[in-house]
Motif scaffolding. Structure first.
Motif, short mmCIF file in Angstrom:
data_model
loop_
_atom_site.label_atom_id
_atom_site.label_comp_id
_atom_site.label_asym_id
_atom_site.label_seq_id
_atom_site.Cartn_x
_atom_site.Cartn_y
_atom_site.Cartn_z
N VAL A 213 0.55 -1.45 -0.11
CA VAL A 213 -0.06 0.17 0.17
C VAL A 213 0.98 1.00 0.00
O VAL A 213 1.73 0.86 0.60
CB VAL A 213 -0.68 0.29 1.30
CG1 VAL A 213 -1.82 1.25 1.07
CG2 VAL A 213 -1.92 -1.08 1.63
N ARG A 214 0.80 2.53 -1.02
CA ARG A 214 1.83 3.49 -1.00
C ARG A 214 0.97 4.49 -1.19
O ARG A 214 0.06 4.86 -2.12
CB ARG A 214 2.55 3.10 -2.09
CG ARG A 214 3.51 4.39 -2.16
CD ARG A 214 4.87 3.17 -2.53
NE ARG A 214 4.16 3.46 -3.79
CZ ARG A 214 5.38 4.38 -5.05
NH1 ARG A 214 5.50 5.17 -4.85
NH2 ARG A 214 4.52 4.09 -5.97
N TYR A 215 0.93 6.44 -0.60
CA TYR A 215 -0.10 7.33 -0.61
C TYR A 215 1.32 7.66 -0.60
O TYR A 215 2.64 8.04 -0.05
CB TYR A 215 -0.38 7.40 0.69
CG TYR A 215 -1.21 8.69 0.88
CD1 TYR A 215 -1.96 9.25 -0.39
CD2 TYR A 215 -0.31 9.77 1.33
CE1 TYR A 215 -3.14 10.74 -0.43
CE2 TYR A 215 -1.01 11.67 1.31
CZ TYR A 215 -2.20 11.30 0.26
OH TYR A 215 -2.71 12.65 0.58
N ASP A 216 1.44 8.43 -2.18
CA ASP A 216 2.45 10.02 -1.43
C ASP A 216 1.36 11.20 -2.73
O ASP A 216 0.06 11.05 -3.19
CB ASP A 216 3.05 9.36 -3.02
CG ASP A 216 4.01 10.34 -3.02
OD1 ASP A 216 4.61 10.41 -1.86
OD2 ASP A 216 5.40 9.62 -3.41
N THR A 217 2.41 12.19 -2.47
CA THR A 217 1.15 13.51 -2.43
C THR A 217 2.15 14.38 -3.63
O THR A 217 2.07 15.34 -4.30
CB THR A 217 1.32 14.26 -1.84
OG1 THR A 217 2.89 14.88 -1.20
CG2 THR A 217 0.47 14.16 -0.50
N SER A 218 2.79 13.46 -4.38
CA SER A 218 3.52 13.57 -5.74
C SER A 218 4.71 12.56 -5.89
O SER A 218 4.64 11.84 -5.63
CB SER A 218 4.98 14.87 -4.45
OG SER A 218 6.13 14.06 -4.76
N SER A 219 5.12 13.19 -7.15
CA SER A 219 5.73 11.91 -8.42
C SER A 219 6.86 12.27 -8.49
O SER A 219 7.48 13.57 -8.28
CB SER A 219 4.57 11.76 -9.37
OG SER A 219 3.69 11.71 -9.33
N LYS A 220 7.56 11.53 -8.68
CA LYS A 220 8.75 11.72 -9.10
C LYS A 220 9.27 12.41 -10.98
O LYS A 220 10.50 12.68 -10.81
CB LYS A 220 10.61 10.63 -9.23
CG LYS A 220 10.21 9.79 -7.63
CD LYS A 220 10.98 10.28 -6.72
CE LYS A 220 10.85 9.27 -5.56
NZ LYS A 220 8.98 10.20 -4.51
N ASP A 221 8.85 12.57 -11.11
CA ASP A 221 8.60 12.98 -13.23
C ASP A 221 8.50 13.72 -12.95
O ASP A 221 9.38 14.79 -13.93
CB ASP A 221 7.87 12.46 -13.56
CG ASP A 221 6.10 12.61 -13.60
OD1 ASP A 221 6.01 13.81 -12.43
OD2 ASP A 221 5.60 12.21 -13.66
N GLY A 222 8.68 15.20 -11.72
CA GLY A 222 8.96 16.52 -11.74
C GLY A 222 7.22 17.29 -12.93
O GLY A 222 7.83 18.32 -12.88
#
Ligand SMILES: O=C(O)CCC(=O)C(=O)O
Ligand SMILES: [Fe+2]
Length: 263
Positions: A31-40
């Motif tokens: 399970v993984r929540y995030d508010t941003s991505s690494k792709d810029g």
């Protein structure tokens, strides 16, 4: 479908600290929540990702808040998994393969769900793309959107994006990298992206269906012959996860990296 969107919406409406409990730097986390991505590029999107098939194996790792989350998302996940098997049966048959081909593997296969939340966009701030162009791993993706925002492009269109309307009660289905491999290039995975709506926030639920996490997917032997040489090396979902962190600066579809050099 309404219940699934409602559960997703209630999850994203929770206070940030509650959601942050599911944050995890490890992309292999169940399970993984995030508010941003690494792709810029996909800066505005927040997401919750989790596995779903078989449900009783994964559901204990899902959020317990909102209180109806497991019930509502679980019911949706099981129905969508069933639908994916019907659709894959038709696709496999359409490729001229035995209809039973893959049925067992799909039953025990991957279902990976991405719940995406995009805030209302502001064109003044130049904030228009919510999720950068990409193709999905897996055989097919079944996507439910609360409002329009999904856009697709044909490979030969030179970057012309076509919006996919959000029709109430409709699901959008597209092909993933592993179906391109399985079909030995007869089918191609779909490049897609999400844009931000200027008048409302948006939720989408993407359910990705593929072979089990460690199962290698290669070209179907029936589709390889002298006139159609094998075009792709085999790979698993795990191989895709290993590839992901390396695919940040200049995006390539995973399937491109699997191509066997015919020279
Ligand atoms: O938000 C959308 O419509 C697209 C989501 C998507 O492409 C994904 O989660 O892989
Ligand atoms: Fe996608």
């Amino acid at each position: 479908m309404d219940d699934a969107l409602e559960a997703a919406s209630e999850f994203f409406d929770m206070p940030a600290e509650r959601k942050a409990a599911f944050a995890c730097a490890d992309i292999r986390s169940p399970v993984r929540y995030d508010t941003s991505s690494k792709d810029g590029i996909s800066k505005a999107r927040s997401f919750l990702k989790h596995y779903a098939n078989p449900l009783d194996h994964w559901v204990d790792s899902w959020p317990t808040q909102p209180a109806t989350y497991r019930k509502k998302m679980g019911t949706y996940a099981v129905e969508i998994q069933r639908l994916s098997i019907q659709l894959m049966g038709a696709i496999v048959q359409g490729l001229g393969l035995c209809p039973m081909h893959l049925q067992e593997k799909l039953g025990a296969g991957l279902q990976f769900m991405a719940l995406n939340n995009y805030p209302q966009g502001s064109s003044r701030a130049g904030d228009t793309v919510g999720l950068a162009p990409h193709s999905d791993i897996g055989f097919i993706t079944i996507l439910l959107q609360s409002s329009p925002g999904l856009e697709v492009t044909h490979h030969d269109d030179g970057g012309v994006w076509t919006p996919v309307p959000a029709i109430p009660g409709a699901l959008h289905v597209h092909l993933g990298d592993h179906l391109e491999v399985l079909s030995n290039g007869r089918l191609r995975s779909l490049l897609h992206r999400a844009i931000l709506n200027t008048d409302e926030e948006r939720i989408s639920i993407a359910s990705i269906h593929g072979a089990a996490i460690d199962e290698k997917v290669g070209c179907a032997e029936e589709l390889v012959d002298e006139r159609h040489p094998r075009m792709y090396r085999e790979s698993s979902f795990h191989d895709f996860l290993d590839f992901l962190p390396t695919n940040v600066k200049a995006y390539r579809r995973f399937v491109e990296t699997l191509k066997i050099d015919s020279a």
